[in-house]
Design a protein around this motif. Structure first.
Motif, PDB file in Angstrom:
ATOM      1  N   ALA A 119      -4.839  -5.178   1.484  1.00 19.85           N
ATOM      2  CA  ALA A 119      -6.057  -5.826   0.996  1.00 19.85           C
ATOM      3  C   ALA A 119      -7.177  -5.797   2.040  1.00 19.85           C
ATOM      4  O   ALA A 119      -8.339  -5.599   1.702  1.00 19.85           O
ATOM      5  N   LEU A 120      -6.821  -5.979   3.310  1.00 17.46           N
ATOM      6  CA  LEU A 120      -7.857  -6.102   4.338  1.00 17.46           C
ATOM      7  C   LEU A 120      -8.406  -4.757   4.804  1.00 17.46           C
ATOM      8  O   LEU A 120      -9.587  -4.639   5.127  1.00 17.46           O
ATOM      9  N   ALA A 121      -7.548  -3.745   4.849  1.00 20.31           N
ATOM     10  CA  ALA A 121      -7.987  -2.456   5.404  1.00 20.31           C
ATOM     11  C   ALA A 121      -7.160  -1.310   4.820  1.00 20.31           C
ATOM     12  O   ALA A 121      -6.356  -0.687   5.524  1.00 20.31           O
ATOM     13  N   PRO A 122      -7.380  -0.973   3.535  1.00 26.03           N
ATOM     14  CA  PRO A 122      -6.635   0.153   2.951  1.00 26.03           C
ATOM     15  C   PRO A 122      -6.993   1.473   3.633  1.00 26.03           C
ATOM     16  O   PRO A 122      -6.264   2.464   3.502  1.00 26.03           O
ATOM     17  N   SER A 123      -8.098   1.482   4.384  1.00 26.22           N
ATOM     18  CA  SER A 123      -8.531   2.705   5.071  1.00 26.22           C
ATOM     19  C   SER A 123      -7.542   3.122   6.162  1.00 26.22           C
ATOM     20  O   SER A 123      -7.528   4.296   6.553  1.00 26.22           O
ATOM     21  N   ILE A 124      -6.706   2.194   6.646  1.00 26.58           N
ATOM     22  CA  ILE A 124      -5.812   2.544   7.765  1.00 26.58           C
ATOM     23  C   ILE A 124      -4.721   3.519   7.300  1.00 26.58           C
ATOM     24  O   ILE A 124      -4.529   4.587   7.901  1.00 26.58           O
ATOM     25  N   ASN A 125      -4.014   3.178   6.242  1.00 25.25           N
ATOM     26  CA  ASN A 125      -2.968   4.090   5.768  1.00 25.25           C
ATOM     27  C   ASN A 125      -3.569   5.409   5.278  1.00 25.25           C
ATOM     28  O   ASN A 125      -2.983   6.480   5.476  1.00 25.25           O
ATOM     29  N   ALA A 126      -4.738   5.342   4.635  1.00 33.10           N
ATOM     30  CA  ALA A 126      -5.369   6.579   4.148  1.00 33.10           C
ATOM     31  C   ALA A 126      -5.758   7.475   5.329  1.00 33.10           C
ATOM     32  O   ALA A 126      -5.585   8.698   5.279  1.00 33.10           O
ATOM     33  N   ALA A 127      -6.257   6.867   6.416  1.00 36.31           N
ATOM     34  CA  ALA A 127      -6.599   7.660   7.609  1.00 36.31           C
ATOM     35  C   ALA A 127      -5.346   8.292   8.202  1.00 36.31           C
ATOM     36  O   ALA A 127      -5.357   9.462   8.604  1.00 36.31           O
ATOM     37  N   ALA A 128      -4.249   7.522   8.235  1.00 39.79           N
ATOM     38  CA  ALA A 128      -2.984   8.067   8.758  1.00 39.79           C
ATOM     39  C   ALA A 128      -2.531   9.246   7.891  1.00 39.79           C
ATOM     40  O   ALA A 128      -2.067  10.275   8.409  1.00 39.79           O
ATOM     41  N   SER A 157       3.209  15.284   5.010  1.00 41.49           N
ATOM     42  CA  SER A 157       2.675  14.506   3.886  1.00 41.49           C
ATOM     43  C   SER A 157       3.175  13.072   3.980  1.00 41.49           C
ATOM     44  O   SER A 157       4.378  12.834   4.104  1.00 41.49           O
ATOM     45  N   LEU A 158       2.245  12.140   3.915  1.00 42.88           N
ATOM     46  CA  LEU A 158       2.589  10.716   3.976  1.00 42.88           C
ATOM     47  C   LEU A 158       2.494  10.135   2.570  1.00 42.88           C
ATOM     48  O   LEU A 158       1.521  10.388   1.851  1.00 42.88           O
ATOM     49  N   MET A 159       3.518   9.376   2.187  1.00 44.80           N
ATOM     50  CA  MET A 159       3.555   8.845   0.820  1.00 44.80           C
ATOM     51  C   MET A 159       3.829   7.344   0.858  1.00 44.80           C
ATOM     52  O   MET A 159       4.547   6.859   1.728  1.00 44.80           O
ATOM     53  N   GLU A 160       3.279   6.642  -0.126  1.00 44.53           N
ATOM     54  CA  GLU A 160       3.624   5.240  -0.333  1.00 44.53           C
ATOM     55  C   GLU A 160       4.498   5.159  -1.578  1.00 44.53           C
ATOM     56  O   GLU A 160       4.380   5.975  -2.477  1.00 44.53           O
ATOM     57  N   VAL A 161       5.368   4.164  -1.625  1.00 44.32           N
ATOM     58  CA  VAL A 161       6.247   3.974  -2.768  1.00 44.32           C
ATOM     59  C   VAL A 161       5.851   2.674  -3.467  1.00 44.32           C
ATOM     60  O   VAL A 161       5.658   1.646  -2.804  1.00 44.32           O
TER      61      VAL A 161
END
Ligand code: SF4
Ligand code: SF4
Length: 400
Positions: free
Chosen positions: A174-183, A193-197
């Motif tokens: 919620a606070l910083a979705p940009s962090i995982n997207a940058a990773a 390839s980085l994936m979320e489940v």
């Protein structure tokens, strides 16, 4: 240190573990020099040595009081004392055991109970937290909440043979979705390839450290269930943590669920393949860059003490062209410590002031960190931009 644990705990797994830890402590007091709460409060009972003594007495059956609990509550669980201790005392494990015992033998005031229960119930629920945050942002500056998050940007589609999982998490989402997207973008450029489940929410750390230890373990089991198909099938080679606070918890799943016959093997496997992002991206992957200006790095306690990962992010940022400024007392906690900043605002505020003074002494253009809790906490006290280091690399990095 000699011990004589009481019958109620002596032969339990926790008792055996605590006894072994206590016996290693020689009461030398070296650890007091690096304890943030001792530095602020100056009371030996708010130092590691004093807390170890309180826990020993509690496990030996001495009466525990609200005051005992307060001294344990005031501990940030930063684990600077573990790094300092020459005898290898695993204070972090001991304080978990001590807190559970003291919690079971004392009763908090109704208002305090309600406050802690609300935090334990609400924070791990990412959708609820996000909705409450949005509402608070509409009411700014009347309500003190972080501003709207930066857009996450594009998440690359999975195209590489090498795949890793990321923790979507609760608060960070919620606070910083940009962090995982940058990773995901940086790793994509490096051939991973980085994936979320879906359903992979809180790591359990929030509730566990609020002394809702069993509820925290339930969160850990739910996370293992969400990740397990991708891990068991061999689809992913690692789990990458972009918040060092969550990373230190997931790396301890194997230990924290060791008494659970249904989950212990899975938990140990999950822990064994979990890596902080700075263990996956290494300096040899980064092309040297021109000068990008002065930067101060705040190494979260969960990175430098909990995971014993020191100097890695600094090396990446230096290779990427940043000039790292000197930071005094870099081993000391910034006062964020999960829900600590909400429950112990005065001590937390004092520690933040000291930390920002140290970070800003070298006049950096930007402060980098590796944990969402520290990021939000520090940003609340300064106009200097505070970013997760991966967001800086995402913008500026040439991956070889
Ligand atoms: S925890 Fe370690 S440093 Fe602290 S008093 Fe015990 S032996 Fe000494
Ligand atoms: S974990 Fe941190 S705050 Fe707690 S006793 Fe150790 S150094 Fe002090």
């Amino acid at each position: 240190m000699q011990t004589n644990l009481a019958d109620f705990i002596r032969n339990t797994p926790e008792g055996v573990e605590a006894d072994a830890i206590l016996r290693k402590c020689v009461h030398c007091g070296f650890c007091t020099a690096t304890c943030p709460t001792y530095q602020v409060l100056g009371d030996d009972l708010d130092s590691p040595r004093g807390r170890i003594y309180l826990i020993k007495r509690a496990l030996e059956g001495a009466q525990v009081t609200d005051k005992t609990r307060l001294h344990l509550d005031r501990c940030l669980t930063c684990r600077a004392c573990e790094t300092t201790c020459p005898s290898g005392v695993r204070y972090g494990r001991l304080v978990d055991i001590g807190r559970a015992v003291v919690e079971s033998k004392t009763r908090r005031a109704p208002l305090e109970r309600a406050r802690r229960a609300l935090l334990a119930w609400g924070l791990p629920r990412s959708r609820l937290f996000a909705a409450a945050l949005r509402l608070g942002q509409l009411l700014r500056p009347l309500v003190k909440v972080p501003p709207r998050a930066r857009p996450a940007g594009e998440w690359p589609r999975p195209r590489h043979r090498r795949k890793m999982l990321a923790l979507a998490g609760c608060v960070q989402r919620a606070l910083a979705p940009s962090i995982n997207a940058a990773a995901a973008r940086v790793l994509d450029r490096a051939g991973i390839s980085l994936m979320e489940v879906a359903g992979a929410g809180c790591c359990g750390g929030i509730r566990f450290h609020l002394s809702y230890q069993e509820e925290g373990r339930d969160d850990m089991r739910a996370l293992i269930d969400a990740w397990w198909p991708a891990v068991e099938s061999g689809e992913v080679e690692a789990i990458v943590m972009t918040a060092s606070g969550c990373g230190v918890t997931v790396k301890e799943f194997g230990h924290l669920l060791a008494q659970d016959p249904r989950y212990r093997d899975k938990a140990a496997r999950i822990s064994s393949i979990t890596r902080d992002l700075c263990e996956v991206i290494t300096p040899d992957m980064v092309a040297a860059s021109p000068d990008r200006g002065p930067l101060a790095f705040q190494s979260p306690c969960t990175l430098q003490h909990g995971q014993q990962l020191r100097g890695r992010v600094e090396a990446l940022l230096a290779k990427a062209g940043y000039t790292l400024t000197a930071v005094n007392d870099a081993h000391l906690c910034c006062g964020s410590a999960g829900t600590y900043s909400l429950l112990h605002a005065q001590i937390s505020g004092e520690l933040r002031g000291r930390k920002l003074g140290a970070l800003e002494a070298g006049r950096p253009d930007v402060i980098a960190t590796a944990n969402i809790g520290c990021l939000t906490h520090l940003q609340g006290g300064t106009a200097t931009p505070v970013r997760h280091w991966i967001e800086l690399l995402d913008v500026n990095l040439e991956v070889k």
